[in-house]
Write a protein that holds these residues in place. Structure first.
Motif, PDB file in Angstrom:
ATOM      1  N   ASN A  35       0.807  -1.223   0.000  1.00 56.93           N
ATOM      2  CA  ASN A  35       0.000   0.000   0.000  1.00 56.93           C
ATOM      3  C   ASN A  35       0.842   1.275   0.000  1.00 56.93           C
ATOM      4  O   ASN A  35       0.313   2.375  -0.129  1.00 56.93           O
ATOM      5  CB  ASN A  35      -0.983   0.016   1.167  1.00 56.93           C
ATOM      6  CG  ASN A  35      -0.325   0.089   2.517  1.00 56.93           C
ATOM      7  OD1 ASN A  35       0.885   0.205   2.635  1.00 56.93           O
ATOM      8  ND2 ASN A  35      -1.126   0.007   3.556  1.00 56.93           N
ATOM      9  N   GLY A  36       2.166   1.159   0.167  1.00 56.05           N
ATOM     10  CA  GLY A  36       3.064   2.308   0.082  1.00 56.05           C
ATOM     11  C   GLY A  36       3.121   3.183   1.321  1.00 56.05           C
ATOM     12  O   GLY A  36       3.833   4.179   1.337  1.00 56.05           O
ATOM     13  N   LEU A  37       2.397   2.827   2.373  1.00 54.37           N
ATOM     14  CA  LEU A  37       2.452   3.587   3.621  1.00 54.37           C
ATOM     15  C   LEU A  37       3.529   2.997   4.522  1.00 54.37           C
ATOM     16  O   LEU A  37       3.655   1.779   4.633  1.00 54.37           O
ATOM     17  CB  LEU A  37       1.107   3.541   4.346  1.00 54.37           C
ATOM     18  CG  LEU A  37      -0.064   4.188   3.621  1.00 54.37           C
ATOM     19  CD1 LEU A  37      -1.361   3.890   4.356  1.00 54.37           C
ATOM     20  CD2 LEU A  37       0.154   5.682   3.481  1.00 54.37           C
ATOM     21  N   VAL A  38       4.299   3.858   5.158  1.00 54.04           N
ATOM     22  CA  VAL A  38       5.294   3.392   6.127  1.00 54.04           C
ATOM     23  C   VAL A  38       4.636   3.437   7.503  1.00 54.04           C
ATOM     24  O   VAL A  38       4.126   4.473   7.922  1.00 54.04           O
ATOM     25  CB  VAL A  38       6.566   4.258   6.091  1.00 54.04           C
ATOM     26  CG1 VAL A  38       7.544   3.816   7.167  1.00 54.04           C
ATOM     27  CG2 VAL A  38       7.211   4.190   4.713  1.00 54.04           C
ATOM     28  N   GLU A  39       4.625   2.307   8.169  1.00 51.98           N
ATOM     29  CA  GLU A  39       4.043   2.193   9.505  1.00 51.98           C
ATOM     30  C   GLU A  39       5.171   2.162  10.526  1.00 51.98           C
ATOM     31  O   GLU A  39       6.205   1.522  10.300  1.00 51.98           O
ATOM     32  CB  GLU A  39       3.216   0.913   9.636  1.00 51.98           C
ATOM     33  CG  GLU A  39       2.159   0.729   8.568  1.00 51.98           C
ATOM     34  CD  GLU A  39       0.993   1.683   8.676  1.00 51.98           C
ATOM     35  OE1 GLU A  39       0.828   2.340   9.729  1.00 51.98           O
ATOM     36  OE2 GLU A  39       0.225   1.791   7.704  1.00 51.98           O
ATOM     37  N   ILE A  40       4.977   2.849  11.628  1.00 57.56           N
ATOM     38  CA  ILE A  40       5.937   2.826  12.729  1.00 57.56           C
ATOM     39  C   ILE A  40       5.239   2.180  13.920  1.00 57.56           C
ATOM     40  O   ILE A  40       4.149   2.612  14.324  1.00 57.56           O
ATOM     41  CB  ILE A  40       6.398   4.252  13.129  1.00 57.56           C
ATOM     42  CG1 ILE A  40       6.862   5.053  11.906  1.00 57.56           C
ATOM     43  CG2 ILE A  40       7.478   4.178  14.206  1.00 57.56           C
ATOM     44  CD1 ILE A  40       8.100   4.546  11.232  1.00 57.56           C
ATOM     45  N   PHE A  41       5.831   1.118  14.456  1.00 53.27           N
ATOM     46  CA  PHE A  41       5.296   0.401  15.607  1.00 53.27           C
ATOM     47  C   PHE A  41       6.311   0.418  16.740  1.00 53.27           C
ATOM     48  O   PHE A  41       7.526   0.401  16.487  1.00 53.27           O
ATOM     49  CB  PHE A  41       5.031  -1.074  15.268  1.00 53.27           C
ATOM     50  CG  PHE A  41       3.989  -1.293  14.216  1.00 53.27           C
ATOM     51  CD1 PHE A  41       2.641  -1.333  14.548  1.00 53.27           C
ATOM     52  CD2 PHE A  41       4.345  -1.491  12.893  1.00 53.27           C
ATOM     53  CE1 PHE A  41       1.681  -1.550  13.587  1.00 53.27           C
ATOM     54  CE2 PHE A  41       3.399  -1.714  11.917  1.00 53.27           C
ATOM     55  CZ  PHE A  41       2.055  -1.738  12.265  1.00 53.27           C
ATOM     56  N   ASP A  42       5.828   0.399  17.983  1.00 51.31           N
ATOM     57  CA  ASP A  42       6.751   0.189  19.090  1.00 51.31           C
ATOM     58  C   ASP A  42       6.970  -1.318  19.248  1.00 51.31           C
ATOM     59  O   ASP A  42       6.339  -2.122  18.560  1.00 51.31           O
ATOM     60  CB  ASP A  42       6.269   0.865  20.380  1.00 51.31           C
ATOM     61  CG  ASP A  42       5.027   0.246  21.000  1.00 51.31           C
ATOM     62  OD1 ASP A  42       4.638  -0.900  20.641  1.00 51.31           O
ATOM     63  OD2 ASP A  42       4.423   0.908  21.860  1.00 51.31           O
ATOM     64  N   ARG A  43       7.834  -1.707  20.137  1.00 51.00           N
ATOM     65  CA  ARG A  43       8.191  -3.125  20.267  1.00 51.00           C
ATOM     66  C   ARG A  43       7.061  -3.997  20.800  1.00 51.00           C
ATOM     67  O   ARG A  43       7.142  -5.218  20.785  1.00 51.00           O
ATOM     68  CB  ARG A  43       9.442  -3.289  21.116  1.00 51.00           C
ATOM     69  CG  ARG A  43       9.276  -2.945  22.578  1.00 51.00           C
ATOM     70  CD  ARG A  43      10.524  -3.236  23.408  1.00 51.00           C
ATOM     71  NE  ARG A  43      10.829  -4.639  23.453  1.00 51.00           N
ATOM     72  CZ  ARG A  43      11.840  -5.247  22.813  1.00 51.00           C
ATOM     73  NH1 ARG A  43      12.671  -4.560  22.088  1.00 51.00           N
ATOM     74  NH2 ARG A  43      12.037  -6.526  22.911  1.00 51.00           N
ATOM     75  N   HIS A  44       5.971  -3.363  21.244  1.00 48.95           N
ATOM     76  CA  HIS A  44       4.810  -4.105  21.743  1.00 48.95           C
ATOM     77  C   HIS A  44       3.714  -4.214  20.692  1.00 48.95           C
ATOM     78  O   HIS A  44       2.636  -4.740  20.968  1.00 48.95           O
ATOM     79  CB  HIS A  44       4.263  -3.438  23.008  1.00 48.95           C
ATOM     80  CG  HIS A  44       5.308  -3.288  24.070  1.00 48.95           C
ATOM     81  ND1 HIS A  44       5.827  -4.356  24.761  1.00 48.95           N
ATOM     82  CD2 HIS A  44       5.959  -2.188  24.514  1.00 48.95           C
ATOM     83  CE1 HIS A  44       6.749  -3.923  25.612  1.00 48.95           C
ATOM     84  NE2 HIS A  44       6.853  -2.617  25.478  1.00 48.95           N
ATOM     85  N   GLY A  45       3.968  -3.678  19.499  1.00 42.54           N
ATOM     86  CA  GLY A  45       3.009  -3.782  18.413  1.00 42.54           C
ATOM     87  C   GLY A  45       2.019  -2.641  18.342  1.00 42.54           C
ATOM     88  O   GLY A  45       1.094  -2.675  17.532  1.00 42.54           O
ATOM     89  N   GLN A  46       2.212  -1.624  19.162  1.00 40.22           N
ATOM     90  CA  GLN A  46       1.325  -0.466  19.119  1.00 40.22           C
ATOM     91  C   GLN A  46       1.762   0.455  17.971  1.00 40.22           C
ATOM     92  O   GLN A  46       2.934   0.813  17.881  1.00 40.22           O
ATOM     93  CB  GLN A  46       1.370   0.310  20.437  1.00 40.22           C
ATOM     94  CG  GLN A  46       0.849  -0.483  21.611  1.00 40.22           C
ATOM     95  CD  GLN A  46      -0.608  -0.856  21.437  1.00 40.22           C
ATOM     96  OE1 GLN A  46      -1.440  -0.023  21.106  1.00 40.22           O
ATOM     97  NE2 GLN A  46      -0.917  -2.118  21.658  1.00 40.22           N
TER      98      GLN A  46
END
Length: 101
Positions: A35-46
């Protein structure tokens, strides 16, 4: 064996291959899919942020700086590198001056 920290489903990336890059200290992971979006997650998956790039060019590289504050996002056939600042939650463009022959 490796411990599974979390699972991010198709709703974040679309179907297909996903590119990802962990911050060096393991606090955050950046990921990008079809989808071309960059997702940023913390180490807990949030989910921390979702970064739109303003171009449908495929993301071909992700890498954090040594301090884990800036994420460089390289897209296919673009002369700019997007720089995402984690603290400010902002993207700036760095023009490389390179041209595709």
């Amino acid at each position: 064996t490796m411990k599974e920290l979390f699972v991010a489903g198709d709703d974040f990336h679309g179907r297909g291959a996903v590119r990802l890059q962990w911050q060096r200290d393991g606090s955050y992971v950046a990921s990008c899919g079809a989808n071309g979006l960059v997702e940023i997650f913390d180490r807990h998956g949030q989910q921390v942020d979702e970064v739109g790039l303003g171009s449908d060019a495929q993301v071909i590289g992700l890498d954090w700086d040594k301090d884990g504050e800036i994420l460089a996002i390289l897209q296919d056939r673009l002369a700019t590198v997007s720089l995402y600042n984690l603290q400010k939650r902002r993207v700036t463009a760095l023009d490389t001056g390179l041209k595709d022959p």
